[in-house]
Design an enzyme around this catalytic site. Structure first.
Site, PDB file in Angstrom:
ATOM      1  N   LEU A 294       0.813  -1.224   0.000  1.00 27.66           N
ATOM      2  CA  LEU A 294       0.000   0.000   0.000  1.00 27.66           C
ATOM      3  C   LEU A 294       0.842   1.267   0.000  1.00 27.66           C
ATOM      4  CD1 LEU A 294      -2.723  -1.115   2.568  1.00 27.66           C
ATOM      5  CD2 LEU A 294      -2.969  -0.940   0.103  1.00 27.66           C
ATOM      6  N   ARG A 295       2.167   1.095  -0.064  1.00 26.95           N
ATOM      7  CA  ARG A 295       3.029   2.275  -0.008  1.00 26.95           C
ATOM      8  C   ARG A 295       2.768   3.212  -1.180  1.00 26.95           C
ATOM      9  NH1 ARG A 295       8.051  -0.033   1.401  1.00 26.95           N
ATOM     10  NH2 ARG A 295       7.605   0.206   3.612  1.00 26.95           N
TER      11      ARG A 295
END
Length: 358
Positions: A294-295
């Site tokens: 999810l970065r």
């Protein structure tokens, strides 16, 4: 509660070596934007700059020094401790706060620290004086580059040539925000939150995926093709080599204006709103591109808010997202050796499809 006495120390402009003015750099807008956005919001996570030799990567990064804002630090603290934020202060400063001691603070520019390729682990992490620890019973710690870089910028030129053990050290610090040095049963930790800036030439080898993913943004730069721009760059460089102060004076006003604009954006960034619909579409783009983790979503949202703040707006627009999303996602795509399309263009294509752009 502690009362902080603040002594403002205006750091002199005179520097040991003259730095090329940031606003004088011709072209390379993608790289300059990525660096500015990281200064506005350090939590974007740094920037990796990849490009040909002689394209001004190191010059541009080091030119950022003039634009860096001032921060409040605790006097005589080797870790640039923040007097307000426990996550950014050393254990000694926290202990003094718990004992209700007064903290003397000062204001200084954010530090930019160069990490040389040949640096030893002791130079990077710091060392413990074992003899002093055993004879005097005190933890004598000699801080390293990570201590100096806390709350600042850590710059690694030719990062793809960095030794693997130093890459591991950077990964640990970037992940946890802390640096721990252990030797002979003695352990010392200190905060090490920094903006990681790396530059390199793709011909000299790829970066390890674990380290590449730690960079919030990835800027790709090439050699300027237009003849008139090349002539301008050559002339400026010759003028700077002949008389650095004359060129710096020519760009003094534009440098001051940009520094003020960055400062204003840092004040405004927490007030910038991003609609749920925009955040949903950003995540759809990441999902469509099969971005791991999810970065990518988080960095794109932060960078979009930072660019809105930079332009003194409190609401993110789809155009803001379009400008930053290639920088935030291109290095997170799974590589297909048979694919000829540039990763940045692939991101733009998927963006246009999901956002309904023509």
């Amino acid at each position: 509660m502690t009362t902080n006495t603040t002594t403002k120390s205006s750091e002199t402009e005179t520097q040991a070596r003259h730095v090329f003015p940031f606003t004088a750099i011709v072209g390379q807008e993608e790289m300059k934007l990525a660096l500015i956005l990281n200064v506005i919001d350090p939590k974007i996570g740094g920037v990796m700059i990849m490009g040909d030799r002689g394209t001004g990567k190191s010059t541009t990064v080091r030119a950022l020094v003039d634009l860096l804002p001032e921060i409040e630090v605790v006097v005589n603290d080797p870790f640039n401790s923040d007097p307000e934020d426990p996550e950014l202060m050393s254990k000694e400063v926290r202990a003094r706060i718990q004992q209700n001691q007064k903290l003397e603070t000062t204001v200084r520019k954010i530090a930019m620290v160069d990490l040389p390729l040949g640096a030893t682990e002791d130079r990077v992490c710091g060392t413990i004086d074992i003899e002093k620890a055993l004879t005097e019973g005190v933890k004598a710690f000699e801080p390293g580059l990570l201590a100096k870089a806390n709350r600042g910028i850590l710059y690694v030129d030719e990062v793809n040539l960095l030794d693997d053990h130093l890459v591991d050290v950077l990964l640990d610090s970037a992940a946890s925000g802390w640096n721990t040095v252990e030797r002979e049963g003695i352990s010392i930790s200190h905060p090490a939150r920094f903006i990681l800036v790396g530059s390199g030439n793709p011909e000299e080898g790829e970066l390890r995926p674990q380290l590449l993913d730690r960079f919030g943004m990835h800027a790709q730069i090439g050699t300027v093709k237009e003849a008139h721009l090349r002539v301008k760059i050559v002339e400026q460089r010759a003028q700077f080599d002949e008389s650095p102060s004359v060129l710096r004076n020519q760009y003094l006003q534009s440098q001051t204006e940009l520094a003020d604009k960055i400062n204003a954006a840092r004040q405004l960034r927490n007030q910038v709103e991003m609609d749920y619909d925009l955040r949903m579409k950003v995540s759809q783009v990441c999902s469509e591109l099969n971005v791991d983790g999810l970065r990518g979503d988080i960095v794109t949202n932060r960078a979009s808010q930072a660019i809105a703040a930079f332009e003194q707006r409190v609401k993110v627009t789809p155009e803001d997202v379009f400008r930053v999303i290639p920088l935030c996602l291109r290095h997170r795509l799974r590589k297909d050796p048979l694919e000829s399309i540039d990763s940045g263009d692939k991101v733009r294509e998927v963006f246009k499809k999901i956002f309904g752009f023509e």
